[in-house]
Design a protein around this motif. Structure first.
Motif, PDB file in Angstrom:
ATOM      1  N   TYR A  67       0.857  -1.187   0.000  1.00  0.00           N
ATOM      2  CA  TYR A  67       0.000   0.000   0.000  1.00  0.00           C
ATOM      3  C   TYR A  67       0.884   1.224   0.000  1.00  0.00           C
ATOM      4  O   TYR A  67       2.102   1.110   0.157  1.00  0.00           O
ATOM      5  CB  TYR A  67      -1.012  -0.006   1.160  1.00  0.00           C
ATOM      6  N   TYR A  68       0.304   2.392  -0.187  1.00  0.00           N
ATOM      7  CA  TYR A  68       1.085   3.625  -0.411  1.00  0.00           C
ATOM      8  C   TYR A  68       2.057   3.433  -1.562  1.00  0.00           C
ATOM      9  O   TYR A  68       3.173   3.938  -1.543  1.00  0.00           O
ATOM     10  CB  TYR A  68       1.883   4.034   0.849  1.00  0.00           C
ATOM     11  N   ASN A  69       1.666   2.606  -2.509  1.00  0.00           N
ATOM     12  CA  ASN A  69       2.503   2.354  -3.688  1.00  0.00           C
ATOM     13  C   ASN A  69       3.844   1.694  -3.387  1.00  0.00           C
ATOM     14  O   ASN A  69       4.806   1.862  -4.133  1.00  0.00           O
ATOM     15  CB  ASN A  69       2.744   3.644  -4.480  1.00  0.00           C
ATOM     16  N   LYS A  70       3.894   0.973  -2.268  1.00  0.00           N
ATOM     17  CA  LYS A  70       5.144   0.229  -2.016  1.00  0.00           C
ATOM     18  C   LYS A  70       4.894  -0.988  -1.131  1.00  0.00           C
ATOM     19  O   LYS A  70       3.852  -1.124  -0.488  1.00  0.00           O
ATOM     20  CB  LYS A  70       6.228   1.121  -1.433  1.00  0.00           C
ATOM     21  N   ASP A  71       5.887  -1.901  -1.140  1.00  0.00           N
ATOM     22  CA  ASP A  71       5.813  -3.116  -0.325  1.00  0.00           C
ATOM     23  C   ASP A  71       5.898  -2.750   1.139  1.00  0.00           C
ATOM     24  O   ASP A  71       6.643  -1.839   1.525  1.00  0.00           O
ATOM     25  CB  ASP A  71       6.976  -4.053  -0.680  1.00  0.00           C
ATOM     26  N   GLN A  72       5.149  -3.483   1.949  1.00  0.00           N
ATOM     27  CA  GLN A  72       5.112  -3.237   3.394  1.00  0.00           C
ATOM     28  C   GLN A  72       5.393  -4.574   4.096  1.00  0.00           C
ATOM     29  O   GLN A  72       4.667  -5.542   3.899  1.00  0.00           O
ATOM     30  CB  GLN A  72       3.724  -2.720   3.816  1.00  0.00           C
ATOM     31  N   PHE A  73       6.443  -4.599   4.885  1.00  0.00           N
ATOM     32  CA  PHE A  73       6.847  -5.873   5.489  1.00  0.00           C
ATOM     33  C   PHE A  73       6.603  -5.938   6.991  1.00  0.00           C
ATOM     34  O   PHE A  73       6.969  -6.917   7.634  1.00  0.00           O
ATOM     35  CB  PHE A  73       8.334  -6.139   5.198  1.00  0.00           C
ATOM     36  N   GLY A  74       5.986  -4.865   7.537  1.00  0.00           N
ATOM     37  CA  GLY A  74       5.803  -4.792   8.987  1.00  0.00           C
ATOM     38  C   GLY A  74       5.112  -6.000   9.603  1.00  0.00           C
ATOM     39  O   GLY A  74       5.506  -6.460  10.663  1.00  0.00           O
ATOM     40  N   LEU A  75       4.118  -6.541   8.912  1.00  0.00           N
ATOM     41  CA  LEU A  75       3.337  -7.631   9.503  1.00  0.00           C
ATOM     42  C   LEU A  75       3.745  -9.012   8.974  1.00  0.00           C
ATOM     43  O   LEU A  75       3.186 -10.013   9.366  1.00  0.00           O
ATOM     44  CB  LEU A  75       1.843  -7.414   9.200  1.00  0.00           C
ATOM     45  N   GLN A  76       4.696  -9.020   8.065  1.00  0.00           N
ATOM     46  CA  GLN A  76       5.045 -10.279   7.401  1.00  0.00           C
ATOM     47  C   GLN A  76       5.541 -11.357   8.372  1.00  0.00           C
ATOM     48  O   GLN A  76       6.349 -11.066   9.265  1.00  0.00           O
ATOM     49  CB  GLN A  76       6.144 -10.042   6.349  1.00  0.00           C
ATOM     50  N   ASN A  77       5.032 -12.573   8.195  1.00  0.00           N
ATOM     51  CA  ASN A  77       5.499 -13.705   8.994  1.00  0.00           C
ATOM     52  C   ASN A  77       6.925 -14.053   8.581  1.00  0.00           C
ATOM     53  O   ASN A  77       7.251 -14.047   7.387  1.00  0.00           O
ATOM     54  CB  ASN A  77       4.567 -14.898   8.751  1.00  0.00           C
ATOM     55  N   LYS A  78       7.757 -14.358   9.585  1.00  0.00           N
ATOM     56  CA  LYS A  78       9.184 -14.539   9.265  1.00  0.00           C
ATOM     57  C   LYS A  78       9.445 -15.784   8.403  1.00  0.00           C
ATOM     58  O   LYS A  78      10.492 -15.891   7.769  1.00  0.00           O
ATOM     59  CB  LYS A  78      10.028 -14.563  10.544  1.00  0.00           C
ATOM     60  N   HIS A  79       8.494 -16.672   8.347  1.00  0.00           N
ATOM     61  CA  HIS A  79       8.637 -17.838   7.468  1.00  0.00           C
ATOM     62  C   HIS A  79       8.822 -17.408   6.007  1.00  0.00           C
ATOM     63  O   HIS A  79       9.486 -18.080   5.224  1.00  0.00           O
ATOM     64  CB  HIS A  79       7.406 -18.751   7.607  1.00  0.00           C
ATOM     65  N   PHE A  80       8.212 -16.240   5.678  1.00  0.00           N
ATOM     66  CA  PHE A  80       8.266 -15.767   4.281  1.00  0.00           C
ATOM     67  C   PHE A  80       9.300 -14.663   4.070  1.00  0.00           C
ATOM     68  O   PHE A  80       9.438 -14.144   2.975  1.00  0.00           O
ATOM     69  CB  PHE A  80       6.881 -15.261   3.847  1.00  0.00           C
ATOM     70  N   SER A  81      10.008 -14.372   5.136  1.00  0.00           N
ATOM     71  CA  SER A  81      10.934 -13.252   5.101  1.00  0.00           C
ATOM     72  C   SER A  81      11.942 -13.375   3.948  1.00  0.00           C
ATOM     73  O   SER A  81      12.629 -14.380   3.800  1.00  0.00           O
ATOM     74  CB  SER A  81      11.660 -13.193   6.443  1.00  0.00           C
ATOM     75  N   GLY A  82      11.982 -12.320   3.127  1.00  0.00           N
ATOM     76  CA  GLY A  82      12.954 -12.265   2.025  1.00  0.00           C
ATOM     77  C   GLY A  82      12.625 -13.156   0.848  1.00  0.00           C
ATOM     78  O   GLY A  82      13.449 -13.304  -0.060  1.00  0.00           O
ATOM     79  N   ARG A  83      11.456 -13.783   0.871  1.00  0.00           N
ATOM     80  CA  ARG A  83      11.152 -14.714  -0.223  1.00  0.00           C
ATOM     81  C   ARG A  83       9.950 -14.276  -1.067  1.00  0.00           C
ATOM     82  O   ARG A  83       9.563 -15.016  -1.977  1.00  0.00           O
ATOM     83  CB  ARG A  83      10.887 -16.121   0.356  1.00  0.00           C
ATOM     84  N   THR A  84       9.331 -13.146  -0.746  1.00  0.00           N
ATOM     85  CA  THR A  84       8.116 -12.746  -1.470  1.00  0.00           C
ATOM     86  C   THR A  84       8.326 -11.450  -2.256  1.00  0.00           C
ATOM     87  O   THR A  84       8.991 -10.528  -1.781  1.00  0.00           O
ATOM     88  CB  THR A  84       6.941 -12.545  -0.489  1.00  0.00           C
ATOM     89  N   TYR A  85       7.777 -11.434  -3.450  1.00  0.00           N
ATOM     90  CA  TYR A  85       7.894 -10.256  -4.319  1.00  0.00           C
ATOM     91  C   TYR A  85       6.600 -10.085  -5.081  1.00  0.00           C
ATOM     92  O   TYR A  85       5.944 -11.067  -5.441  1.00  0.00           O
ATOM     93  CB  TYR A  85       9.044 -10.436  -5.329  1.00  0.00           C
ATOM     94  N   LEU A  86       6.252  -8.806  -5.337  1.00  0.00           N
ATOM     95  CA  LEU A  86       5.168  -8.511  -6.276  1.00  0.00           C
ATOM     96  C   LEU A  86       5.818  -7.959  -7.529  1.00  0.00           C
ATOM     97  O   LEU A  86       6.963  -7.498  -7.494  1.00  0.00           O
ATOM     98  CB  LEU A  86       4.206  -7.480  -5.668  1.00  0.00           C
ATOM     99  N   PHE A  87       5.100  -8.018  -8.620  1.00  0.00           N
ATOM    100  CA  PHE A  87       5.642  -7.439  -9.853  1.00  0.00           C
ATOM    101  C   PHE A  87       5.226  -5.967  -9.877  1.00  0.00           C
ATOM    102  O   PHE A  87       4.252  -5.587 -10.530  1.00  0.00           O
ATOM    103  CB  PHE A  87       5.123  -8.214 -11.064  1.00  0.00           C
ATOM    104  N   ASN A  88       5.952  -5.170  -9.105  1.00  0.00           N
ATOM    105  CA  ASN A  88       5.520  -3.803  -8.832  1.00  0.00           C
ATOM    106  C   ASN A  88       5.171  -2.986 -10.078  1.00  0.00           C
ATOM    107  O   ASN A  88       4.190  -2.243 -10.063  1.00  0.00           O
ATOM    108  CB  ASN A  88       6.578  -3.066  -8.004  1.00  0.00           C
TER     109      ASN A  88
END
Ligand code: NAG
Ligand code: NAG
Ligand code: NAG
Ligand code: NAG
Ligand code: NAG
Ligand code: NAG
Ligand code: NAG
Ligand code: NAG
Length: 474
Positions: A67-88
């Motif tokens: 949101y706000y036109n950018k990725d937000q990792f504040g709530l991300q579960n650490k299992h997925f940390s560093g492994r998720t991307y959107l095609f911005n």
């Protein structure tokens, strides 16, 4: 200003569920299968209208937010940390797909793609299946058991057994063991007991992946051992149980002291790489029909007795044939025995003849009143020199001798070459010093040792030796 925005967005996040019914997306439910350790795209699209809020969840676990036109990792579960991307760059065009890198077994499950725009909210569900491909199947065999195993597979594949000739299914007792490692991958091992009367059957084990897209088959036959006398060409069979395309073949040899590669063949290049050059060969025409039998030209008991392993490897298949080969030392055949007997009689006659010469020569010399001087050039004596095929007699003397009474008969030479017997009449010819008297017969003799005045070479390689008599002139 920013604060109000953020509140609105938070509201959107938490009210998402309330409004989810309003537009049930383009993909109600998508199924995606990803390969472990690979990267994977979870598809999601929305109607682009201005700013967008994107939330990816796995069940209730936050995976990725935007949101706000950018990725937000504040709530991300650490299992997925560093492994998720959107095609911005594609988001403004309505692409909310998630790229999940280095997929793990634990990633499998149901994902939700929530998107919210001014026009409304949307939820799309993606079922992620993961799999670890069968990389190889290993078969091991003892006298009682045959075991097939595959490591790091997911989900658990089906294992089936078969034999050739076929056995009743209930005779194919099996036990399957599954072991999970910390990554959630399985090692699957299946064991079959070999009935004693099935010891030379071909055993097939197949690993069939859960989604049936992969079938790996390994087969093996412990062929009955071959015992053969050395010196005769030998063919060791190895025939593919099913037609093979794009296969490779290798033959290896194991004995108590060594392990060697005999040859390798690749059906795509049709190239054979032979390490036992001149000793082993494949039939190129039969090869294309799946017959990789090995031809040994002249097996030797010491060098070639051992275990021969033929491995035919195709796409997701492997066939192994094990053959114990015992090359025995050649026993003497009837023909060879009689030849050998004649050699012995030859030797005996020759010994007798030479002994007689020794007795007669001094007499001849005395009769002529001529002293015979033995040349010291050849070991102080007349020398019988062995040539390959001819026995040349070098008798160095200064004067010829006449020995009418003495008949030297080389019986053996008669038998073998049919030539006219030599007599002592040779003595009548005056032979100048150093002249070579050739006995033209092909003299074939046995190994004789310790005979007075007669010595022979030992049998040469092909079993034929030549007499190498020496005259010891006192
Ligand atoms: C996804 O898989 C489920 C069962 O696993 C099936 O019922 C459903 O039809 C599949 N959906 C699609 C779009 O293939
Ligand atoms: C989104 O973009 C990526 C990268 O170009 C593409 O691979 C994917 O298929 C797109 N997804 C959708 C749903 O259009
Ligand atoms: C073991 O044998 C039984 C009966 O023959 C068969 O149903 C089962 O699938 C076999 N299991 C495996 C892992 O091959
Ligand atoms: C092999 O032996 C089993 C019992 O040990 C018997 O039931 C079966 O008939 C035998 N098969 C053959 C081909 O002899
Ligand atoms: C091995 O197989 C051959 C035929 O392939 C058969 O004649 C022979 O009896 C078998 N030997 C044993 C021990 O089963
Ligand atoms: C065999 O290999 C060739 C070239 O490597 C390929 O074009 C062909 O499809 C393969 N055939 C099979 C049955 O795999
Ligand atoms: C090979 O065969 C011979 C004669 O049959 C036998 O004496 C010998 O023990 C065999 N060797 C092996 C290793 O089986
Ligand atoms: C021996 O004689 C045979 C026949 O005359 C001939 O072919 C062969 O080359 C000879 N061997 C040697 C070593 O001279």
């Amino acid at each position: 200003m920013a604060e109000t925005h953020s509140i609105t967005i938070m509201l959107l996040i938490f009210s998402g569920k309330l409004f989810m019914a309003d537009s049930k997306g383009f993909f109600p439910e998508a199924n995606v299968t990803c390969i472990i350790h690979d990267d994977c795209i979870l598809p999601c699209s929305f109607r682009p209208t201005g700013t967008v809020v994107i939330h990816w969840y796995k069940q209730q676990i936050p995976v990725h937010s935007y949101y706000y036109n950018k990725d937000q990792f504040g709530l991300q579960n650490k299992h997925f940390s560093g492994r998720t991307y959107l095609f911005n760059s594609h988001i403004p065009h309505g692409n909310a797909s998630l790229l999940l890198r280095r997929v793990k077994v634990q990633d499998k499950g149901r994902y939700k793609c929530y998107t919210s725009t001014r026009k409304g909210n949307q939820e799309i569900f993606v079922n992620l299946e993961v799999k670890a491909l069968i990389q190889s199947v290993i078969m091991e065999m003892s006298d009682e058991m045959v075991t097939c195993s595959s490591q790091n597979v997911y989900p658990v594949p089906q294992v089936t057994w078969a034999t050739d000739p076929p056995s009743a299914q209930d005779a194919l007792e099996n036990a399957t063991i599954k072991i999970t490692d910390h990554k959630g991958l399985f090692t699957v091992e299946s064991t079959l007991r070999i009935l004693s009367n099935h010891s030379n059957y071909t055993f097939f084990c197949s690993f069939i992946s859960a989604d049936k897209t992969q079938v790996w088959t390994v087969s093996r036959k412990n062929q009955e051992s071959i015992t053969q006398e050395e010196g005769h060409a030998l063919s060791i069979p190895c025939i593919a149980p099913q037609s093979l395309q794009n296969f490779s073949l290798s033959w290896t040899f194991t004995s108590s002291s060594e392990f060697t590669v005999i040859l390798r063949y690749d059906s795509r290049t049709r190239h054979t790489f032979i390490l036992w050059e001149g000793q082993a060969e494949l039939d190129q025409d039969l090869l294309l029909l799946g017959d990789g039998s090995l031809l040994l030209h002249k097996p030797d008991s010491e060098e070639h007795s051992g275990t021969y392993t033929c491995t035919l490897s195709g796409l997701q298949s492997r066939h192994i044939v094990l053959t114990k080969v015992n090359i025995t030392v050649a026993s003497i055949s009837v023909d060879e025995q009689s030849v050998q007997r004649s050699w012995w009689s030859t030797a005996a006659s020759a010994a007798f003849v030479l002994f007689t010469i020794m007795l007669a020569l001094p007499q001849c010399v005395r009769q002529r009143g001529t002293a015979m001087e033995a040349s010291h050039r050849y070991n102080g004596a007349g020398l019988v020199h062995k040539d390959q095929n001819t026995t040349a007699l070098y008798i160095n003397r200064q004067h010829g001798v006449e020995c009418n009474t003495l008949q030297l008969q080389f019986e053996a030479q008669d038998e073998l070459s049919g030539s006219v017997p030599k007599t002592a009449e040779d003595c009548t010819v005056d032979v100048p010093a150093g002249t070579k008297i050739e006995e033209e017969e092909k003299t074939v003799g046995p190994p004789v040792e310790g005979n007075d005045g007669l010595q022979s070479s030992s049998l040469d390689k092909d079993g034929f030796g030549n007499i190498e008599p020496r005259l010891h002139i006192p």
